[in-house]
Scaffold this active site. Structure first.
Site, PDB file in Angstrom:
ATOM      1  CG  MET A  89      -1.987  -1.107   1.094  1.00  0.00           C
ATOM      2  SD  MET A  89      -3.550  -0.720   1.922  1.00  0.00           S
ATOM      3  CE  MET A  89      -3.011  -0.485   3.585  1.00  0.00           C
TER       4      MET A  89
ATOM      5  CG  HIS B 273       7.138  -2.249   2.199  1.00  0.00           C
ATOM      6  ND1 HIS B 273       7.025  -1.130   2.983  1.00  0.00           N
ATOM      7  CD2 HIS B 273       5.909  -2.837   2.205  1.00  0.00           C
ATOM      8  CE1 HIS B 273       5.791  -1.039   3.443  1.00  0.00           C
ATOM      9  NE2 HIS B 273       5.094  -2.066   3.000  1.00  0.00           N
TER      10      HIS B 273
ATOM     11  CD  GLN C 188      -6.071  -3.519   2.938  1.00  0.00           C
ATOM     12  OE1 GLN C 188      -6.039  -3.983   1.799  1.00  0.00           O
ATOM     13  NE2 GLN C 188      -5.074  -3.694   3.805  1.00  0.00           N
TER      14      GLN C 188
ATOM     15  N   GLY D  98       4.860 -10.240   4.226  1.00  0.00           N
ATOM     16  CA  GLY D  98       5.596 -10.192   5.480  1.00  0.00           C
ATOM     17  C   GLY D  98       4.845 -10.866   6.613  1.00  0.00           C
TER      18      GLY D  98
ATOM     19  CG  ASP E 176       0.334  -7.183   8.140  1.00  0.00           C
ATOM     20  OD1 ASP E 176      -0.369  -6.600   8.976  1.00  0.00           O
ATOM     21  OD2 ASP E 176       1.178  -6.598   7.443  1.00  0.00           O
TER      22      ASP E 176
ATOM     23  CG  LEU F 264      14.025  -5.684   8.157  1.00  0.00           C
ATOM     24  CD1 LEU F 264      14.912  -6.918   8.056  1.00  0.00           C
ATOM     25  CD2 LEU F 264      14.179  -4.852   6.887  1.00  0.00           C
TER      26      LEU F 264
END
Length: 282
Positions: free
Chosen positions: A30, A37, A61, A149, A152, A178
């Site tokens: 997003m 990322h 969402q 990742g 989530d 990370l």
């Protein structure tokens, strides 16, 4: 680096790549990109011949309209960061209409109850929105591999379930969380933290680490009670939930069962910024 805003153009590029027998990766984002990322992007570049990074703030969402309005949109800075990894990335940065047409709405999904746990309980409809956009991106991009990742983790579990339910021919690749040098999980929201909350926020990961140690010798319910007390006594951070769950079913547990993997999940408010994190316990 090609920045593509319409799916018809993106599909032409993908058709050409696939006609040449190239494997294709997808990193859905997003925007408001950070090193977390970038770690997904770098892995995807290593494991595929070509890569699409989508940058799209998905309206379906967000159950909080203010959160949608405030979500940072930093396309130029995002592209500059991606260029540090490779110039060969295809960036798909569409408008809402290109993705949804005139009907900007979620499809309702049944994820066998996974969608009602934790985040689903506190963010009604959130995972319908996630499922809708991710399935749409899979249809548009048709990737061989897609990278998500583990911050989530519930979302990752639900996306795997969706891929199985709809027999979508894509391999879902989980990527480790990370963290900042102080342990705070990297997030686009971190830049919005006021200084005193930014200083306090590493307490979240520190508490998860201590909970992991306690989980080695104590019942899950006792560990949960201990974590809740830690946050009750914290002057700045407000706990929304702490859950110890089976990683497959996401069911909250009271007692451990042999040969079962567990994870601790937490959501915390730092002023008005909501932070989530999780940690493998065994």
């Amino acid at each position: 680096m090609k920045i593509i805003t319409v799916q018809s153009e993106l599909k032409k590029e993908i058709e050409l790549l696939k006609s040449q027998g190239k494997t294709l990766g997808l990193v859905p984002t997003m925007g408001a990109l950070h090193e977390g990322h970038l770690s997904l992007v770098k892995r995807a570049l290593k494991e595929n011949d070509a890569l699409v990074v989508s940058i799209f703030v998905n309206p379906t969402q967000f159950n909080n309209a203010d959160d949608l309005v405030q979500y940072p949109r930093t396309l130029d800075r995002d592209v500059a960061l991606l260029q540090t990894a490779s110039d060969a990335i295809l960036v798909y940065a569409p408008e809402v209409a290109d993705v949804y047409g005139e009907d900007v709405a979620s499809v309702h999904y049944d994820f066998d109850g996974l969608e009602h746990k934790m985040e689903g309980e506190f963010r009604p409809g959130h995972f319908d929105g996630v499922g809708t956009i991710v399935k749409r991106l899979f249809e548009i991009v048709t990737p061989d591999h897609a990278y998500f990742g583990e911050k989530d983790f519930q979302q990752l579990t639900i996306i795997k379930k969706m891929v199985d339910n709809f027999n979508i021919p894509v391999n879902i690749v989980p990527c480790e969380i990370l963290r900042e040098s102080n342990g705070l999980a990297m997030s686009s929201r971190n830049v919005r933290l006021k200084p005193e909350y930014a200083e306090a926020a590493p307490f979240i990961y520190k508490t998860l680490q201590e909970a992991k140690v306690k989980f080695g010798t104590e019942r899950a319910s006792k560990v949960t009670e201990w974590v809740e007390n830690q946050f009750k006594n914290h002057p700045l951070l407000k706990l929304e939930y702490f859950v110890i769950a089976d990683i497959k079913t996401l069911e909250t547990i009271e007692n451990k069962i042999e040969n079962t993997l567990y994870r601790a999940f937490v959501a915390v408010y730092a002023d008005d910024i909501r932070l989530i994190d999780n940690l493998a316990l065994n």
